[in-house]
Design a protein around this motif. Structure first.
Motif, PDB file in Angstrom:
ATOM      1  N   GLY A  95       0.797  -1.226   0.000  1.00 30.18           N
ATOM      2  CA  GLY A  95       0.000   0.000   0.000  1.00 30.18           C
ATOM      3  C   GLY A  95       0.825   1.269   0.000  1.00 30.18           C
ATOM      4  O   GLY A  95       0.668   2.121  -0.879  1.00 30.18           O
ATOM      5  N   LEU A  96       1.712   1.402   0.968  1.00 28.80           N
ATOM      6  CA  LEU A  96       2.484   2.640   1.082  1.00 28.80           C
ATOM      7  C   LEU A  96       3.592   2.747   0.040  1.00 28.80           C
ATOM      8  O   LEU A  96       3.746   3.782  -0.607  1.00 28.80           O
ATOM      9  N   LEU A  97       4.383   1.686  -0.094  1.00 27.85           N
ATOM     10  CA  LEU A  97       5.521   1.764  -1.005  1.00 27.85           C
ATOM     11  C   LEU A  97       5.092   1.665  -2.464  1.00 27.85           C
ATOM     12  O   LEU A  97       5.289   2.595  -3.240  1.00 27.85           O
ATOM     13  N   LYS A  98       4.481   0.532  -2.811  1.00 29.80           N
ATOM     14  CA  LYS A  98       4.174   0.316  -4.225  1.00 29.80           C
ATOM     15  C   LYS A  98       3.048   1.217  -4.725  1.00 29.80           C
ATOM     16  O   LYS A  98       3.188   1.888  -5.733  1.00 29.80           O
ATOM     17  N   LEU A  99       1.934   1.224  -4.018  1.00 33.43           N
ATOM     18  CA  LEU A  99       0.783   2.003  -4.475  1.00 33.43           C
ATOM     19  C   LEU A  99       0.967   3.492  -4.184  1.00 33.43           C
ATOM     20  O   LEU A  99       0.780   4.328  -5.057  1.00 33.43           O
ATOM     21  N   GLY A 100       1.356   3.819  -2.948  1.00 29.09           N
ATOM     22  CA  GLY A 100       1.462   5.215  -2.553  1.00 29.09           C
ATOM     23  C   GLY A 100       2.667   5.944  -3.115  1.00 29.09           C
ATOM     24  O   GLY A 100       2.558   7.086  -3.559  1.00 29.09           O
ATOM     25  N   THR A 101       3.826   5.309  -3.103  1.00 30.11           N
ATOM     26  CA  THR A 101       5.047   5.977  -3.552  1.00 30.11           C
ATOM     27  C   THR A 101       5.239   5.870  -5.058  1.00 30.11           C
ATOM     28  O   THR A 101       5.460   6.876  -5.732  1.00 30.11           O
ATOM     29  N   PHE A 102       5.184   4.652  -5.578  1.00 34.96           N
ATOM     30  CA  PHE A 102       5.456   4.447  -7.000  1.00 34.96           C
ATOM     31  C   PHE A 102       4.205   4.484  -7.861  1.00 34.96           C
ATOM     32  O   PHE A 102       4.287   4.739  -9.054  1.00 34.96           O
ATOM     33  N   GLY A 103       3.048   4.193  -7.273  1.00 35.20           N
ATOM     34  CA  GLY A 103       1.804   4.149  -8.024  1.00 35.20           C
ATOM     35  C   GLY A 103       1.699   2.879  -8.855  1.00 35.20           C
ATOM     36  O   GLY A 103       2.674   2.138  -9.015  1.00 35.20           O
ATOM     37  N   ILE A 104       0.521   2.654  -9.368  1.00 28.47           N
ATOM     38  CA  ILE A 104       0.302   1.458 -10.181  1.00 28.47           C
ATOM     39  C   ILE A 104       1.153   1.507 -11.444  1.00 28.47           C
ATOM     40  O   ILE A 104       1.836   0.541 -11.785  1.00 28.47           O
ATOM     41  N   ALA A 105       1.154   2.653 -12.111  1.00 23.54           N
ATOM     42  CA  ALA A 105       1.920   2.768 -13.360  1.00 23.54           C
ATOM     43  C   ALA A 105       3.413   2.600 -13.111  1.00 23.54           C
ATOM     44  O   ALA A 105       4.111   1.927 -13.888  1.00 23.54           O
ATOM     45  N   GLY A 106       3.922   3.190 -12.038  1.00 28.65           N
ATOM     46  CA  GLY A 106       5.344   3.067 -11.728  1.00 28.65           C
ATOM     47  C   GLY A 106       5.736   1.646 -11.389  1.00 28.65           C
ATOM     48  O   GLY A 106       6.781   1.155 -11.826  1.00 28.65           O
ATOM     49  N   THR A 107       4.900   0.977 -10.629  1.00 33.47           N
ATOM     50  CA  THR A 107       5.189  -0.412 -10.258  1.00 33.47           C
ATOM     51  C   THR A 107       5.104  -1.307 -11.483  1.00 33.47           C
ATOM     52  O   THR A 107       5.950  -2.182 -11.685  1.00 33.47           O
ATOM     53  N   MET A 108       4.107  -1.068 -12.329  1.00 33.53           N
ATOM     54  CA  MET A 108       3.995  -1.859 -13.552  1.00 33.53           C
ATOM     55  C   MET A 108       5.205  -1.612 -14.455  1.00 33.53           C
ATOM     56  O   MET A 108       5.740  -2.549 -15.053  1.00 33.53           O
ATOM     57  N   GLY A 109       5.647  -0.368 -14.520  1.00 38.61           N
ATOM     58  CA  GLY A 109       6.834  -0.043 -15.313  1.00 38.61           C
ATOM     59  C   GLY A 109       8.072  -0.748 -14.788  1.00 38.61           C
ATOM     60  O   GLY A 109       8.907  -1.232 -15.565  1.00 38.61           O
ATOM     61  N   PHE A 110       8.206  -0.796 -13.452  1.00 36.64           N
ATOM     62  CA  PHE A 110       9.350  -1.480 -12.856  1.00 36.64           C
ATOM     63  C   PHE A 110       9.332  -2.960 -13.207  1.00 36.64           C
ATOM     64  O   PHE A 110      10.355  -3.521 -13.607  1.00 36.64           O
ATOM     65  N   PHE A 111       8.186  -3.598 -13.077  1.00 38.66           N
ATOM     66  CA  PHE A 111       8.093  -5.012 -13.419  1.00 38.66           C
ATOM     67  C   PHE A 111       8.415  -5.226 -14.898  1.00 38.66           C
ATOM     68  O   PHE A 111       9.092  -6.181 -15.263  1.00 38.66           O
ATOM     69  N   GLY A 112       7.935  -4.317 -15.745  1.00 35.01           N
ATOM     70  CA  GLY A 112       8.249  -4.401 -17.172  1.00 35.01           C
ATOM     71  C   GLY A 112       9.734  -4.259 -17.432  1.00 35.01           C
ATOM     72  O   GLY A 112      10.295  -4.958 -18.291  1.00 35.01           O
ATOM     73  N   SER A 113      10.405  -3.373 -16.673  1.00 34.00           N
ATOM     74  CA  SER A 113      11.848  -3.174 -16.862  1.00 34.00           C
ATOM     75  C   SER A 113      12.649  -4.405 -16.464  1.00 34.00           C
ATOM     76  O   SER A 113      13.789  -4.580 -16.885  1.00 34.00           O
ATOM     77  N   LEU A 114      12.054  -5.261 -15.637  1.00 34.36           N
ATOM     78  CA  LEU A 114      12.710  -6.502 -15.225  1.00 34.36           C
ATOM     79  C   LEU A 114      12.453  -7.644 -16.205  1.00 34.36           C
ATOM     80  O   LEU A 114      12.979  -8.741 -16.033  1.00 34.36           O
ATOM     81  N   GLY A 115      11.601  -7.390 -17.199  1.00 34.31           N
ATOM     82  CA  GLY A 115      11.288  -8.413 -18.182  1.00 34.31           C
ATOM     83  C   GLY A 115      10.009  -9.178 -17.913  1.00 34.31           C
ATOM     84  O   GLY A 115       9.682 -10.115 -18.630  1.00 34.31           O
ATOM     85  N   TYR A 116       9.294  -8.782 -16.853  1.00 33.08           N
ATOM     86  CA  TYR A 116       8.021  -9.420 -16.542  1.00 33.08           C
ATOM     87  C   TYR A 116       6.893  -8.671 -17.243  1.00 33.08           C
ATOM     88  O   TYR A 116       7.025  -7.479 -17.542  1.00 33.08           O
ATOM     89  N   PRO A 117       5.767  -9.328 -17.461  1.00 36.14           N
ATOM     90  CA  PRO A 117       4.614  -8.578 -17.965  1.00 36.14           C
ATOM     91  C   PRO A 117       4.252  -7.480 -16.955  1.00 36.14           C
ATOM     92  O   PRO A 117       4.143  -7.761 -15.751  1.00 36.14           O
ATOM     93  N   PRO A 118       4.107  -6.247 -17.388  1.00 29.96           N
ATOM     94  CA  PRO A 118       3.829  -5.153 -16.457  1.00 29.96           C
ATOM     95  C   PRO A 118       2.613  -5.381 -15.563  1.00 29.96           C
ATOM     96  O   PRO A 118       2.598  -4.921 -14.423  1.00 29.96           O
ATOM     97  N   ILE A 119       1.616  -6.117 -16.043  1.00 37.31           N
ATOM     98  CA  ILE A 119       0.425  -6.381 -15.235  1.00 37.31           C
ATOM     99  C   ILE A 119       0.776  -7.090 -13.936  1.00 37.31           C
ATOM    100  O   ILE A 119       0.062  -6.970 -12.940  1.00 37.31           O
ATOM    101  N   PHE A 120       1.907  -7.816 -13.903  1.00 43.10           N
ATOM    102  CA  PHE A 120       2.340  -8.472 -12.670  1.00 43.10           C
ATOM    103  C   PHE A 120       2.547  -7.462 -11.552  1.00 43.10           C
ATOM    104  O   PHE A 120       2.327  -7.766 -10.388  1.00 43.10           O
ATOM    105  N   GLY A 121       2.969  -6.242 -11.916  1.00 43.72           N
ATOM    106  CA  GLY A 121       3.150  -5.200 -10.904  1.00 43.72           C
ATOM    107  C   GLY A 121       1.844  -4.870 -10.206  1.00 43.72           C
ATOM    108  O   GLY A 121       1.789  -4.767  -8.979  1.00 43.72           O
TER     109      GLY A 121
END
Length: 144
Positions: free
Chosen positions: A28-54
């Motif tokens: 909640g605080l880190l992923k959703l609050g700090t990075f947001g859904i788009a930021g977390t999805m982007g991070f997962f995408g940058s690791l080679g995972y489907p962004p929806i996993f974020g």
């Protein structure tokens, strides 16, 4: 008197609530609050995972946190959260052991993985909500 029968339900409760609070903070605080859904999805995408996993991980961590804090479905939730923590452990293995290392090490997610296994084995412990009682369902124990 301090014995296993007396202390185990309360120790189990402390483990459950502390892990639930950490899941709420991390999802909640880190992923959703700090990075947001788009930021977390982007991070997962940058690791080679489907962004929806974020997004899935965000809501899985928040859901696991709520379930653990309230004590609902603790054994199942603990087992369902294992892939997230195993994935986090694997993601951090190349960064070294100590989690305070740059990009985080693997010690914290590995320890959390073990704690989830312990929680799955122990169950909910003291002060857990009983969903069956909340909805008015009478549970009849099976005969052995």
């Amino acid at each position: 008197m301090l014995d296993t029968k007396t202390t185990t339900p309360y120790a189990t409760f402390l483990l459950r609530v502390s892990m639930g609070a950490l899941f709420l903070a991390h999802g909640g605080l880190l992923k959703l609050g700090t990075f947001g859904i788009a930021g977390t999805m982007g991070f997962f995408g940058s690791l080679g995972y489907p962004p929806i996993f974020g997004a899935i991980v965000i809501f899985a961590e928040i859901g696991a946190g709520i379930a653990l804090v309230t004590g609902v479905g603790v054994r199942v939730v603990s087992l369902l959260a294992l892939p997230i923590m195993i994935g986090a452990t694997l993601q951090h293995t190349g960064n070294g052991w100590i989690f305070s290392a740059p990009r985080g090490g693997w010690e914290f997610p590995a320890f959390w993985t073990v704690l989830l296994l312990v929680q799955a084995g122990l169950g909910a412990g003291a002060f857990a909500l009983d969903v069956n009682k909340l909805i008015g369902r009478q549970v009849v124990p099976a005969n052995a």
